[in-house]
Design an enzyme around this catalytic site. Structure first.
Site, short mmCIF file in Angstrom:
data_model
loop_
_atom_site.label_atom_id
_atom_site.label_comp_id
_atom_site.label_asym_id
_atom_site.label_seq_id
_atom_site.Cartn_x
_atom_site.Cartn_y
_atom_site.Cartn_z
N SER A 52 5.00 56.84 -36.33
CA SER A 52 5.60 55.54 -36.67
C SER A 52 4.81 54.32 -36.19
CB SER A 52 7.01 55.47 -36.08
OG SER A 52 6.93 55.29 -34.68
N THR A 91 11.46 52.54 -43.55
CA THR A 91 11.14 51.28 -42.89
C THR A 91 11.03 50.14 -43.90
OG1 THR A 91 9.34 50.14 -41.73
CG2 THR A 91 8.71 52.03 -43.05
N ASP A 92 11.27 48.91 -43.43
CA ASP A 92 11.08 47.75 -44.31
C ASP A 92 9.59 47.52 -44.61
OD1 ASP A 92 10.31 46.86 -41.76
OD2 ASP A 92 11.62 45.11 -41.75
N GLU A 93 8.70 48.17 -43.86
CA GLU A 93 7.26 47.94 -44.06
C GLU A 93 6.77 48.45 -45.42
OE1 GLU A 93 4.61 48.88 -40.95
OE2 GLU A 93 5.99 48.24 -39.39
N TYR A 118 0.15 53.72 -41.98
CA TYR A 118 1.52 54.12 -41.63
C TYR A 118 2.49 53.78 -42.76
CZ TYR A 118 6.25 53.31 -39.99
OH TYR A 118 7.62 53.28 -39.89
N THR A 121 2.17 55.80 -45.94
CA THR A 121 2.73 57.17 -45.92
C THR A 121 4.26 57.13 -45.96
OG1 THR A 121 2.64 57.29 -43.48
CG2 THR A 121 0.75 58.19 -44.71
N LYS A 122 4.88 56.12 -45.36
CA LYS A 122 6.34 56.01 -45.46
C LYS A 122 6.73 55.69 -46.90
CE LYS A 122 9.10 56.43 -42.77
NZ LYS A 122 9.82 57.68 -42.36
N ASN A 148 13.35 47.97 -34.61
CA ASN A 148 14.36 48.36 -33.61
C ASN A 148 13.95 47.91 -32.21
OD1 ASN A 148 15.98 51.46 -34.58
ND2 ASN A 148 15.23 49.86 -35.90
N PRO A 160 9.00 47.00 -25.37
CA PRO A 160 8.86 47.75 -24.11
C PRO A 160 7.47 47.63 -23.49
CG PRO A 160 9.33 49.24 -25.95
CD PRO A 160 9.44 47.85 -26.48
N ASN A 217 6.71 36.60 -32.64
CA ASN A 217 6.36 37.38 -31.44
C ASN A 217 6.24 36.51 -30.20
OD1 ASN A 217 6.32 39.64 -33.07
ND2 ASN A 217 4.11 39.57 -33.41
N ARG A 241 -4.25 42.67 -34.91
CA ARG A 241 -4.18 43.97 -35.60
C ARG A 241 -4.82 43.82 -36.99
NH1 ARG A 241 1.81 46.19 -36.22
NH2 ARG A 241 1.41 47.10 -34.18
O1 DAU Z 1 9.64 47.07 -39.38
C1 DAU Z 1 9.94 48.36 -38.94
C2 DAU Z 1 8.77 48.90 -38.18
O2 DAU Z 1 8.76 48.26 -36.91
C3 DAU Z 1 8.81 50.42 -38.01
O3 DAU Z 1 8.70 51.01 -39.28
C4 DAU Z 1 7.65 50.89 -37.12
O4 DAU Z 1 7.76 52.26 -36.89
C5 DAU Z 1 7.69 50.14 -35.81
O5 DAU Z 1 6.58 50.51 -35.01
C6 DAU Z 1 7.71 48.64 -36.05
O6 DAU Z 1 6.44 48.22 -36.59
P1 DAU Z 1 5.65 46.94 -36.03
O7 DAU Z 1 4.21 47.16 -36.29
O8 DAU Z 1 6.29 45.69 -36.50
O9 DAU Z 1 6.02 47.10 -34.44
P2 DAU Z 1 5.18 46.89 -33.11
O10 DAU Z 1 6.15 47.10 -31.99
O11 DAU Z 1 3.94 47.67 -33.09
O12 DAU Z 1 4.78 45.35 -33.18
C7 DAU Z 1 5.73 44.31 -33.38
C8 DAU Z 1 4.96 43.01 -33.54
O13 DAU Z 1 4.33 42.68 -32.30
C9 DAU Z 1 3.82 43.08 -34.55
O14 DAU Z 1 3.72 41.82 -35.19
C10 DAU Z 1 2.58 43.35 -33.70
C11 DAU Z 1 2.90 42.60 -32.43
N1 DAU Z 1 2.34 43.13 -31.17
C12 DAU Z 1 2.50 44.45 -30.89
C13 DAU Z 1 2.04 44.97 -29.69
C14 DAU Z 1 2.20 46.44 -29.37
C15 DAU Z 1 1.75 42.27 -30.24
O15 DAU Z 1 1.64 41.04 -30.50
N2 DAU Z 1 1.31 42.77 -29.06
C16 DAU Z 1 1.43 44.09 -28.73
O16 DAU Z 1 1.01 44.49 -27.62
#
Ligand code: DAU
Length: 302
Positions: A52, A91-93, A118, A121-122, A148, A160, A217, A241
């Site tokens: 995920s 996922t909404d992605e 990711y 594939t979803k 979430n 987290p 963020n 990213r």
């Molecule tokens: O929208 C649903 C999706 O949310 C799920 O399908 C995914 O499984 C889940 O991982 C999540 O995807 P994101 O890529 O949005 O989540 P992530 O927690 O990786 O990142 C949230 C946002 O924060 C994204 O804009 C990237 C940013 N980010 C992430 C990390 C880990 C940062 O700015 N700094 C970081 O260290």
């Protein structure tokens, strides 16, 4: 419950669950023999299993194809054979992203337009389920949920990661300028929505799950810093990213009006404060995964 216990699995999450209502099996959703034997004894299958994490899919896409595509194919073939009710978690992605100032939100009719390995594939797994409904009469529903947050979330995820960084005396890391918007929903609200769809959803239908929780963020990091007694600017901007989706936003009108669901954890700041407290209180749960997670980010300058 079937789980492969990859790097993301943690048996400690199952402590306290009632043994007479619950059985854990370690295995792979792409293992057709194992899956068939488990589906044979099930009334319904809820398919949460997935690779995920977007950042991991950019480093190595293959496990995402194996678990998300082949794993879903394996499950829907088994439930087809046994005539079992199936719910597919997505996922909404799959819908790609929205512009920051766009008033639009994703609905069930938004065209698929995934950006990352990711989300591609979803999207592929959703389309397999839809095809199995139409071609084979699979008794399936699909849900697509937004981001979430809450207890028991792996420390690779945004919230987290930053909470546990601050606990460790490390500054939170924001990708790019921190302007990307996510639509946050408490994990318990996601679960109540899935149960509602499993019990009352119409076969063949897709339901979007969201709790009107849009935040960028930077605002989320500032809330974490404030709640943890740090200066509001005590974060670092790091390498963005690749292909970073700008904004996600869910319109969950269909789920609310047709099935009567509503979220119970509407106040993000209260839910976030409780989540921070949970990570403070449960260091034993997350500590074993922290160093390896940060080592992966370090390689990418994140
Ligand atoms: O929208 C649903 C999706 O949310 C799920 O399908 C995914 O499984 C889940 O991982 C999540 O995807 P994101 O890529 O949005 O989540 P992530 O927690 O990786 O990142 C949230 C946002 O924060 C994204 O804009 C990237 C940013 N980010 C992430 C990390 C880990 C940062 O700015 N700094 C970081 O260290």
């Amino acid at each position: 419950m079937l789980d492969k216990l990859t790097y993301a699995g943690n048996l400690a999450s199952l402590e306290g669950l009632a043994g007479d209502r619950f059985r854990f099996v370690r295995g792979d959703v792409a293992d057709a023999t194992l899956v068939d034997s488990l589906v044979a004894g099930a009334d319904a299958v809820v398919h949460y299993a997935a690779e995920s994490h977007n950042d991991n899919s950019l480093r190595d896409p293959r496990p995402f194809l194996e678990t998300n595509i082949v794993g879903t194919y394996t499950l829907i073939e088994a439930v087809r054979r046994h005539g079992t009710r199936f719910h597919h978690i997505s996922t909404d992605e799959v819908y790609g992203d929205l512009a920051l100032e766009d008033p639009a939100r994703f609905t069930e009719s938004t065209p698929y337009n995934p950006s990352s390995p990711y989300s591609a594939t979803k999207a592929g797994s959703d389309l397999l389920v839809r095809a199995w409904v139409r071609s084979f009469g699979l008794e399936a529903t699909i849900s697509n949920c937004s981001n979430n947050y809450g207890p028991y979330q792996h420390v690779e995820k945004f919230i987290p990661r930053q909470i546990t960084n601050v606990i460790d005396g490390v500054r939170p890391k924001l990708y790019g300028k921190g302007e990307n918007v996510r639509d946050w929903i408490h994990a318990n609200d996601h679960s109540s929505a899935v149960l509602t769809i499993l019990e009352n959803g119409a076969i063949g239908e897709t339901y979007l799950i969201g709790a009107d929780g849009e935040k960028n963020n930077k605002d989320v990091v500032e809330l974490i810093l404030k709640e943890m007694g740090q200066a509001p600017d005590a974060y670092d901007l790091v390498v963005d990213r690749a292909g970073h989706d700008l904004r996600y936003a869910i319109d969950s009108t269909k789920l609310r009006t047709e099935l009567g669901w509503s979220p119970q954890y509407g106040d993000f700041e209260t839910g976030l404060a409780a989540t921070i407290q949970w990570y403070r209180d449960n260091e034993n749960w997350w500590r074993p995964q922290k160093a390896a997670t940060e080592a992966k980010y370090k390689v990418q300058g994140q």
